[in-house]
Scaffold this motif. Structure first.
Motif, PDB file in Angstrom:
ATOM      1  N   LEU A 156       0.824  -1.215   0.000  1.00 39.58           N
ATOM      2  CA  LEU A 156       0.000   0.000   0.000  1.00 39.58           C
ATOM      3  C   LEU A 156       0.857   1.263   0.000  1.00 39.58           C
ATOM      4  O   LEU A 156       0.560   2.232  -0.714  1.00 39.58           O
ATOM      5  N   ILE A 157       1.917   1.263   0.782  1.00 39.80           N
ATOM      6  CA  ILE A 157       2.811   2.425   0.826  1.00 39.80           C
ATOM      7  C   ILE A 157       3.504   2.609  -0.516  1.00 39.80           C
ATOM      8  O   ILE A 157       3.590   3.726  -1.028  1.00 39.80           O
ATOM      9  N   ALA A 158       3.977   1.523  -1.103  1.00 36.44           N
ATOM     10  CA  ALA A 158       4.669   1.617  -2.397  1.00 36.44           C
ATOM     11  C   ALA A 158       3.749   2.162  -3.484  1.00 36.44           C
ATOM     12  O   ALA A 158       4.171   2.976  -4.307  1.00 36.44           O
ATOM     13  N   THR A 159       2.481   1.758  -3.475  1.00 39.98           N
ATOM     14  CA  THR A 159       1.559   2.254  -4.503  1.00 39.98           C
ATOM     15  C   THR A 159       1.093   3.683  -4.227  1.00 39.98           C
ATOM     16  O   THR A 159       0.635   4.362  -5.141  1.00 39.98           O
ATOM     17  N   ALA A 160       1.205   4.139  -2.993  1.00 42.76           N
ATOM     18  CA  ALA A 160       0.770   5.494  -2.653  1.00 42.76           C
ATOM     19  C   ALA A 160       1.883   6.525  -2.768  1.00 42.76           C
ATOM     20  O   ALA A 160       1.615   7.732  -2.775  1.00 42.76           O
ATOM     21  N   LEU A 161       3.128   6.093  -2.884  1.00 37.08           N
ATOM     22  CA  LEU A 161       4.251   7.043  -2.900  1.00 37.08           C
ATOM     23  C   LEU A 161       4.229   8.000  -4.082  1.00 37.08           C
ATOM     24  O   LEU A 161       4.371   9.214  -3.902  1.00 37.08           O
ATOM     25  N   LEU A 162       4.075   7.493  -5.288  1.00 34.97           N
ATOM     26  CA  LEU A 162       4.097   8.357  -6.478  1.00 34.97           C
ATOM     27  C   LEU A 162       2.956   9.369  -6.468  1.00 34.97           C
ATOM     28  O   LEU A 162       3.199  10.568  -6.649  1.00 34.97           O
TER      29      LEU A 162
END
Length: 183
Positions: A156-162
């Motif tokens: 979830l964090i990886a997909t929300a970073l950008l």
């Protein structure tokens, strides 16, 4: 069909100002506190309970729900999107604004992109705090089943970073243009 720039966005409470980046981040503090407290209490309880490890990973769903409810009640006042069906138009307008360094000419699209950026930043802050809480819990209670929790939060964090990075940049651009004198 009208282009997204001409179509605009349907807003509720368009008279409300867009919060500054600082105000936005400060309004997430109660939700972060709720997340840390509920996460740590759940970790402590699961470590002491014999059936704790069985339900522990699923317990993070209501933990995130509680934090999200606190966030929705304490968030900085701002305009609201009346329809969620324009997210593609809003994202396209925001990406164009970031590429050209000019805000959309439609005031409702400008505000809509700022509102969407606020929501994405709040979500990223909440996810980052959940990740930090889970890592701290894993250090304190390594015997609990942390793999599903940490994996889910990591994805979830990886997909929300950008999107969060774009949101931060758009709000900075929005603030910069809001403080410029009209010529």
């Amino acid at each position: 069909m009208a282009t997204p720039e001409r179509a605009g966005v349907v807003l509720r409470h368009p008279e409300r100002p867009i919060p500054s980046q600082r105000r936005l981040l400060m309004s997430t503090v109660p939700a972060m506190v709720a997340l840390v407290l509920t996460g740590m209490i759940t970790t402590w309880w699961a470590g002491r309970s014999e059936s704790g490890p069985q339900w522990f990973a699923l317990a993070w769903i209501p933990i995130m729900g509680i934090a999200w409810l606190v966030l929705t009640t304490t968030r900085a006042p701002r305009p609201l999107l009346a329809h969620t069906g324009q997210s593609v138009d809003i994202a396209a307008a925001r990406n164009t604004a970031l590429r050209t360094h000019h805000l959309p000419s439609s005031s409702s699209m400008r505000i809509g992109a700022a509102v969407r950026s606020c929501a994405q930043l709040e979500n990223m802050v909440l996810l980052a705090m959940a990740g930090a809480t889970a890592v701290a819990g894993a250090v304190l209670r390594p015997g609990l089943p942390w793999l599903p929790v940490l994996t889910t939060l990591g994805v979830l964090i990886a997909t929300a970073l950008l999107p969060a990075g774009r949101s931060w940049a758009y709000l900075r651009l929005h603030e910069h243009h809001a403080h410029r004198p009209v010529s």
